[in-house]
Every structure is written in C-alpha cells, then in structure tokens.
Enzyme design. Structure first.
Site, PDB file in Angstrom:
ATOM      1  N   SER A   1      -3.375   1.863 -18.063  1.00 54.73           N
ATOM      2  CA  SER A   1      -4.705   2.309 -17.631  1.00 54.73           C
ATOM      3  C   SER A   1      -5.079   3.694 -18.159  1.00 54.73           C
ATOM      4  O   SER A   1      -6.221   4.119 -17.992  1.00 54.73           O
ATOM      5  CB  SER A   1      -4.782   2.310 -16.099  1.00 54.73           C
ATOM      6  OG  SER A   1      -3.869   3.225 -15.539  1.00 54.73           O
TER       7      SER A   1
ATOM      8  N   PRO B   1       2.537   4.919   1.184  1.00 54.85           N
ATOM      9  CA  PRO B   1       3.170   5.290   2.456  1.00 54.85           C
ATOM     10  C   PRO B   1       2.172   5.908   3.425  1.00 54.85           C
ATOM     11  O   PRO B   1       1.215   6.583   3.029  1.00 54.85           O
ATOM     12  CB  PRO B   1       4.226   6.321   2.032  1.00 54.85           C
ATOM     13  CG  PRO B   1       4.448   6.100   0.579  1.00 54.85           C
ATOM     14  CD  PRO B   1       3.149   5.623   0.039  1.00 54.85           C
ATOM     15  N   GLY B   2       2.398   5.639   4.704  1.00 55.24           N
ATOM     16  CA  GLY B   2       1.617   6.305   5.734  1.00 55.24           C
ATOM     17  C   GLY B   2       0.300   5.670   6.087  1.00 55.24           C
ATOM     18  O   GLY B   2      -0.468   6.235   6.854  1.00 55.24           O
TER      19      GLY B   2
ATOM     20  N   GLY C   1       0.825  -1.200   0.000  1.00 58.14           N
ATOM     21  CA  GLY C   1       0.000   0.000   0.000  1.00 58.14           C
ATOM     22  C   GLY C   1       0.853   1.242   0.000  1.00 58.14           C
ATOM     23  O   GLY C   1       2.073   1.186   0.162  1.00 58.14           O
TER      24      GLY C   1
ATOM     25  N   GLY D   1       0.010   2.708   7.625  1.00 55.00           N
ATOM     26  CA  GLY D   1       0.140   1.899   8.839  1.00 55.00           C
ATOM     27  C   GLY D   1       0.668   0.503   8.626  1.00 55.00           C
ATOM     28  O   GLY D   1       0.456  -0.373   9.460  1.00 55.00           O
ATOM     29  N   LYS D   2       1.396   0.254   7.536  1.00 57.56           N
ATOM     30  CA  LYS D   2       1.899  -1.093   7.261  1.00 57.56           C
ATOM     31  C   LYS D   2       2.908  -1.534   8.326  1.00 57.56           C
ATOM     32  O   LYS D   2       2.846  -2.655   8.841  1.00 57.56           O
ATOM     33  CB  LYS D   2       2.556  -1.129   5.874  1.00 57.56           C
ATOM     34  CG  LYS D   2       1.624  -0.789   4.726  1.00 57.56           C
ATOM     35  CD  LYS D   2       2.301  -0.956   3.407  1.00 57.56           C
ATOM     36  CE  LYS D   2       3.486  -0.027   3.219  1.00 57.56           C
ATOM     37  NZ  LYS D   2       3.124   1.395   3.264  1.00 57.56           N
TER      38      LYS D   2
ATOM     39  N   LYS E   1      -7.783   5.263  -7.030  1.00 60.80           N
ATOM     40  CA  LYS E   1      -8.053   6.214  -8.112  1.00 60.80           C
ATOM     41  C   LYS E   1      -9.333   6.993  -7.842  1.00 60.80           C
ATOM     42  O   LYS E   1      -9.407   8.207  -8.098  1.00 60.80           O
ATOM     43  CB  LYS E   1      -8.164   5.469  -9.442  1.00 60.80           C
ATOM     44  CG  LYS E   1      -6.844   4.845  -9.892  1.00 60.80           C
ATOM     45  CD  LYS E   1      -7.006   4.049 -11.171  1.00 60.80           C
ATOM     46  CE  LYS E   1      -5.676   3.446 -11.609  1.00 60.80           C
ATOM     47  NZ  LYS E   1      -5.795   2.630 -12.836  1.00 60.80           N
TER      48      LYS E   1
END
Length: 783
Positions: free
Chosen positions: A686, A364-365, A362, A367-368, A729
């Site tokens: 895409s 950044p930021g 995921g 909570g991984k 997106k």
C-alpha cells in the site's frame, strides 16, 4: 420368670447397691482372675477414683455398640460384674489410665445414672448355679475338645494358657479363665456371662468357640488367597489385599468402586462412552490399588464423570435484554452486536442452532476480549477463556494419549469440564499468535475444533471418544489475519473491529472509563469531573493508539493524583479537570505534530499504513546522488515493499519524458530510499504511490505538500489498486493533522465506515492513476 428389667426391680428387695460404674467398649468383664484395662472417658476416670476412695468396689457392664460415647441404660447390657479395684493406677496411652481389677460376682443392672461427675449403677448381685453334675462334665469335655482346635499363638491362646486351661477341672473357673484368655467376640462373651448355671455357660462357650474357629479358618483362607495374588516385591501391600479379599468374601456392595459404577450408569452420556468406562472399571476391580495403572484409570473415569455430555444452559432469547447488556458494557462495535442479535433471532425461530464461530480482528484495546464476556452475559451462558498466545504444543489442544505418564486432556475438554456445561461462550484469545515447533502445529489441531461440520464429533486423544462441540459458541480474537493459516481463517466468520475515533474515545472515557476508575480508586462518582475538551486532549496528545487501554491508564493517573490530594486534605472539594488544567495532572503532552509536517519538502512524502496496533503514518524519504543507477532501500523493509519501490521506479523511468525528466539521469544517479523508524519492520504494497510520489518529487524538484497523505498500490502501468484498512489509516492521518487523504478509487465504497463528522475533518480524494496523485500532492513548479 424372665429376667426383664421390671422383674428384676420387683425381685430386688434386699442386697441392692448403688456403686460407681464403668461402661466397657469392645470387651466383657469376667468373674475371678486379674484383668487390666485402660480407661479414658472423663466420667469413667472419675468413677475409678471414687471407687478407690470408697473401698474399691465398682461395677463393669458392656455397651451394646462401641460408637456410643455417652451411654444410657438402653445402650447397655443388663448383666455385668461387680469387681474389686486395685488402688494402683498406671498411665495408659495418651490421657488414658490403666487399672487392674478382680471380678467378684455377676450382677443385674437395675438403674444407670449419668448425672454427676461419674457414672453410677444400682445393681442386684446374682450367684452362679452349679447345675447338673453329669451334664456339666459332658459339657466341660466338649468345651475342652473345641478349645484344643484353637491356634496356640497370639491370635488364639498361648501354649502356657492352653495347658493351664486343660488342667482345670472346675467348670466355673474354666469358663471364666477361657473368657479372659481367648479373644472371643464381645457378644459371644456376653451370652456366656448371662447364663446362670455352669452347664449353660459351657454350652454357650462351645458355641462361641465354634464361631471363633470358623473366623480363624476364614482368615486363613483369605490370607492364602491374598498370597496367591501378590509377588515377592509387593509384600508391603499385604494389608490392602487382605481388605480387598474380605470385601470379596462378604460381597460388600458399598465399596467405592460400586458407587462409581452406579454413577456411570445414571449419568447422561453416549452409550459408546458408557460401555468404555464400564470396561475400564471392570479392569480397575481386578488390579491391586498399588498398581500404577489404577491411578490412570481412576483419573480417566473421574474426567468422564465430570464432563457435561448432556448439561447445557438455556439461552436467553430476549433481544431487548441482549441489546441492553451489550450497550451497557461497550460503546460502538455495532457489527459484533448486530451479529449476536441475528444469532438470537434465528435461534428463537428455529429453537435449535449450532453455535457460530466468530473471529474478531482489530488493534489492541478496542474491546475484542471484553465483548466476548458480554456476549456470554447477554445469552445467559457460561464464559470460558483460553489464551493461545505463544502456544506451540499441539497436545495443549488435543491432549495426550493415556499411555504417557502424566497424560492430561486437551485444554478444550479441560475447560468444558470446568464450565460444567456443553454450550458456553468459549473465547480463544490471540489466535494469531499461535506458533509451531517439533511438538506439532496447534493451528492445525484447531481445524477440527472450529469446523462446524466436524466439531460435533471432536475426538480428544486422552478421552479417546467423540465429544459434541457443536453447541459451543467459539469466539476468537486476533490483531491481524496475516499470521492465521488460510484453512483456519476459512472456518471462521471474520468481523473486523476498527480503531476508535477521537470522539468515540471521548464518549467511552466519559461513560465507561471514568466511572470505573473512580470506583476502583475509592472515590465518589462526582469527585472528579473531566470535560470533553480534556478527554479529547488526552486522546490526541497523551495517547497514540487505536484502542483505549492507554486512555484508561491516563484517566487512572488523574484519579490517583486527586486521591493523593484528598488524603492530604480530607476537606478537598470536588474538582473538574479542564483542557487547560490537564497538564497539572499529566505533565507535558507526549505526542505533538512533528516538525516535518510544518513545512513542505522535496523527496519526502507522507504515507499511510495499517499495522496490528491500528493505522499509522510513515514518511518516505528519497535522496539522489551521482552514481551508476543503483537503488538502495533501508528502514527494515519487507520483500513486498521493496518490490513496490522497484515497480514505482520502473513506472517513473518508463514515463520519464512525459514527466519532464531526462531518461539519462537514471543511469547516472544512485537512489537511496529510506523509511524512518528503522527498527520497526515494514511491509506491504500500500506504500506504492507514496514511494512513486517521493521519487517523482526528487527527480522533478517539485515540493510535496506536507498536508497530504496517501495510500495505494501502484502497478508498472501507473494504475492505483485498492488497499485495506482505510478507516484506520484515515484515523491516523487525522490524528497527525493531515487535511488531504489520497486513496484508490476502488476504496470509495469504504467511506461508509468512516463517520460523517470524521470525514469532514479531511478531504478524501480517490484516484485511479499515479499521474493524478502527482498533480494533487505536489506543487506545479520545481524549486
């Protein structure tokens, strides 16, 4: 009658004296002759000074052990010497003093006092007895014969001293002269001193000389053995070798290596490793301490003894506790929490389960990294973190062979050694940022670590033996899967973490970030209150991110501003930050709706993209110029995106008539397509329908609605293929004020991931053909 302490006191009716005394360590005073010693104990120094002031008489008695610092009567021998002190006191080593005395007579120790400023003793002088003359002469001859065997050097007796001893015919003088000049053992000297007759003294002296000669012979043998084991370049280590030889001679079971061997035998470890380490210890015993390899072996043995082969923590399988811990630390992240609960449930049923290998992907930021720490707390396990960002050396994972100087184990084994348990939660942070060079490929080295079928027999190069990693719960984090090799990606259970919506950010800031920052800044929990509207404005106008790191910094900025006001005015009341007062703390908004979104345009279309930092919006601009039909692409576009532009153009040319476009225009027109933010690399398929819509608008003159954004791959036949990251997106589109989102029909199932309150903020239209996109995104008439 035996000379016990009680008998001596009963015999002491006359001639008893109470005089200063000095307990001796390591030596025995003798009668006759001049002796010089050093005195250091405070009470002994005081006894010397008192004796000199009172005529010079003092009593010397040997301690039974040298370690006793404050001796009592039971720590002393019962026979000593009354001596005459010389008034001249010299300076010794450090704070010691050097004194000279002459022994006068032997004396029995009756009482010993440690009270007062100096040691005192009550003694009973006793005279030496001549004994049988014939026996004395025989014993004297035997003693001289034994003395002749002593080496005439500083280790034995000097030649001049030996000559004088041999010339002495007085048995009494001979005994005390030898005691003074020869370095006999203290206990042997004391035995000689305690004998009353000269005959008995000589017999005891003969025994002492035999002991001395045996020690000299043993030292000589040890010295020869040491010399055989060292070469010319190792003479400086002679002393260490001599100590080792002494240990071998005495059979010293308390040697340090023996203790280590015992620890190896007692430690829980596989038998193959135990046998290997015991062999290494056998090698260590046979090599000199100065050998370079001895340090290598010792470091290896220390590592093995510290590794947690059989040490593990007990999992806390209480599902309610786990849910409570995970919810306390993080908002959302339901997929991760559910996976942990599932693991605990299965573990509770089976009692044994291999550690899962999870990979959180995921922006950044979100909570991984912190959720991994919470998982460890929920399970009751130790937590270990290893950052892989920028790692290039394979040896960092698998270690170095011990043949190299400065070899070390790999970081996996090293971190487990620090954790002291074989089942921690092991975080491999930023696994997508591993690179490789001439030193190897760390990603390939991780294949064995992260394979549940192989990691039970993981082999570190330094350890050279198998170590079971199957109980470790490995958690990896990444911002994107694109840079992770396919074989490594296949070994992990991928859990994708989406960016937070504005409402989620508001809840996170309110429940977690604000209380945390108030505590860090020394403020009470009620000092600063921030309304939901202010939090929402922070998320939309002061931060532009998928996670909450900048949101956390923004909240901290508000707390700092209030802290400054509070220090200047201690009586300042609690404050509430509202949507209107927010600018007073943070200044003007950093992110506002761009001018291009405020009006429609020809040849300009809004697209949606997914990056490592979350979803973003991008604009595709197309200009037409007279030329020869060339296509120019700018804006740091990748190969896949360039191919999408060519496919979109081919589709448009192939269907030009159906769209009302003169086919001849393509041959007479140069096309320049540009994607702004040219310094930022862009790639992926895409943007296909976005490019096609911009080209369609440029050639037909129809305006594109700026309230519309789209994503989807286009084929040469105009079909719209599915894409990834729809939620991210969609979040990006809503942040930019988009009201209509066009996406492939195949992605309609992904709407389940988008919260209902969020899907109401924009209309989601799902299409299968490019013609549908043109109809929805453009106005019907040309300009």
């Amino acid at each position: 009658m035996e000379n016990t302490q009680e008998n001596l006191i009963l015999q002491a009716e006359e001639g008893q004296e109470f005089i200063p005394a000095i307990p001796l360590r390591g030596t025995v005073a003798t009668v006759g002759g001049i002796t010089t010693i050093e005195v250091g104990r405070e009470k002994s120094v005081a006894a010397v000074k008192n004796a000199i002031e009172s005529g010079g008489k003092i009593f010397f008695v040997a301690q039974k052990t040298d370690e006793t610092e404050a001796p009592q009567l039971s720590d002393l021998h019962l026979m000593g010497v009354v001596a005459k002190l010389s008034p001249n006191i010299g300076k010794g080593r450090g704070t010691n003093i050097r004194i000279t005395f002459e022994g006068i007579t032997r004396a029995n120790l009756l009482e010993f006092s440690t009270e007062g400023a100096y040691f005192r003793a009550r003694v009973l002088p006793c005279a030496d007895v001549t004994g049988n003359e014939e026996e004395t002469l025989v014993a004297l001859r035997m003693a001289k014969n034994a003395l002749k065997k002593c080496p005439q050097n500083p280790m034995g007796m000097l030649p001049d001293d030996m000559l004088k001893a041999m010339q002495t015919e007085d048995a009494h003088k001979f005994v005390y002269y030898v005691l003074r000049k020869l370095n006999l053992r203290r206990d042997d000297k004391q035995k000689v001193l305690e004998k009353d007759s000269d005959t008995d003294k000589l017999i005891a002296l003969c025994a002492a000389l035999e002991t001395f000669l045996s020690i000299v012979e043993l030292e000589k043998r040890i010295g020869e053995e040491v010399k055989k084991n060292i070469d010319e370049n190792q003479k400086e280590y002679f002393l260490r070798e001599q100590i080792r030889a002494i240990h071998n001679e005495l059979g010293d079971d308390e040697a340090e290596n023996e203790k280590i061997v015992q620890q190896i035998k007692e430690k829980k470890m596989p038998e193959t490793i135990r046998e290997k380490v015991l062999k290494e210890m056998a090698r260590l015993d046979k090599m000199p301490p100065s050998a370079p390899e001895s340090t290598v072996i010792r470091n290896y043995v220390d590592l093995v003894l510290e590794l947690p082969f059989g040490e593990s923590t007990q999992d806390n399988c209480d599902l309610l506790h786990a849910e409570q811990v995970l919810n306390e630390d993080h908002f959302g992240l339901e997929k991760v929490k559910q996976r942990v609960i599932e693991y605990l449930a299965v573990h509770a049923l089976t009692g044994e389960l291999k550690g899962p290998i999870l990979c959180f992907v995921g922006p950044p930021g979100v909570g991984k990294t912190s959720i991994a720490r919470s998982i460890a707390r929920a399970l009751g396990r130790k937590f270990v973190r290893m950052s892989l960002g920028g790692l290039k050396d394979e040896a960092e994972i698998r270690g170095h062979r011990r043949t190299y100087i400065g070899a070390m184990p790999g970081r996996i084994i090293y971190e487990l050694r620090s954790a002291k348990t074989n089942n921690p939660v092991f975080l491999l942070d930023e696994i997508d940022k591993i690179s490789s060079d001439m030193r190897g490929d760390p990603a390939s080295a991780l294949l064995e670590v992260l394979d549940p079928e192989q990691n039970s027999t993981y082999r570190d190069r330094y350890l050279e033996e198998e170590f079971d990693l199957s109980n470790v719960m490995f958690v990896c984090t990444a911002n994107t899967l694109d840079t992770i090799p396919a074989p490594l990606r296949d070994r992990m259970e991928i859990i994708e973490l989406s960016g937070y919506t504005t409402e989620e950010k508001v809840q996170i800031a309110k429940k977690y970030l604000l209380p945390k920052k108030l505590k860090e800044h020394g403020l009470t929990q009620t000092a600063v209150k921030i309304t939901d509207g202010a939090f929402r404005r922070m998320a939309e106008e002061y931060t532009a991110e998928a996670g909450v790191r900048n949101m956390e910094r923004t909240v901290a900025d508000v707390c700092r501003k209030y802290a400054v006001k509070l220090v200047k005015n201690p009586d300042l009341s609690e404050t509430t930050v509202t949507e209107r007062s927010l600018e007073g703390y943070l200044g003007k908004p950093k992110y506002t709706l761009s001018d291009s979104l405020k009006k429609d345009g020809v040849g300009v279309c809004n697209g949606l993209a997914w990056t490592a930092v979350g979803g973003v919006t991008l604009e595709v601009e197309v200009n037409l110029m007279q030329g020869k039909g060339d296509l120019k692409l700018t804006g740091s576009l990748g190969d896949v995106m360039k191919e999408s532009a060519q496919a979109a153009l081919s589709y448009l040319r192939a269907n030009a008539e159906s769209f009302g476009i003169d086919p001849a225009r393509f041959e007479k027109t140069d096309i320049h397509m540009h994607v702004p933010a040219g310094a930022t690399p862009k790639d992926g398929p895409s943007a296909g329908i976005t490019i096609a819509t911009a080209l369609y608008s440029a050639f037909t003159g129809k305006m594109v609605k700026k309230s519309v954004a789209m994503t989807g791959e286009i084929t040469l036949r105009g079909r719209v293929l599915p894409i990834g990251g729809l939620k991210e997106k969609a979040l990006a589109a809503i942040r930019r004020g988009i009201t209509t989102v066009i996406a492939p029909k195949a992605n309609e199932k992904d709407m389940e991931e988008i919260p209902p309150y969020l899907s109401k903020k924009a209309e989601f239209v799902f299409v299968e053909e490019a013609e549908e996109v043109f109809r929805i995104a453009t106005y019907g008439e040309s300009v």
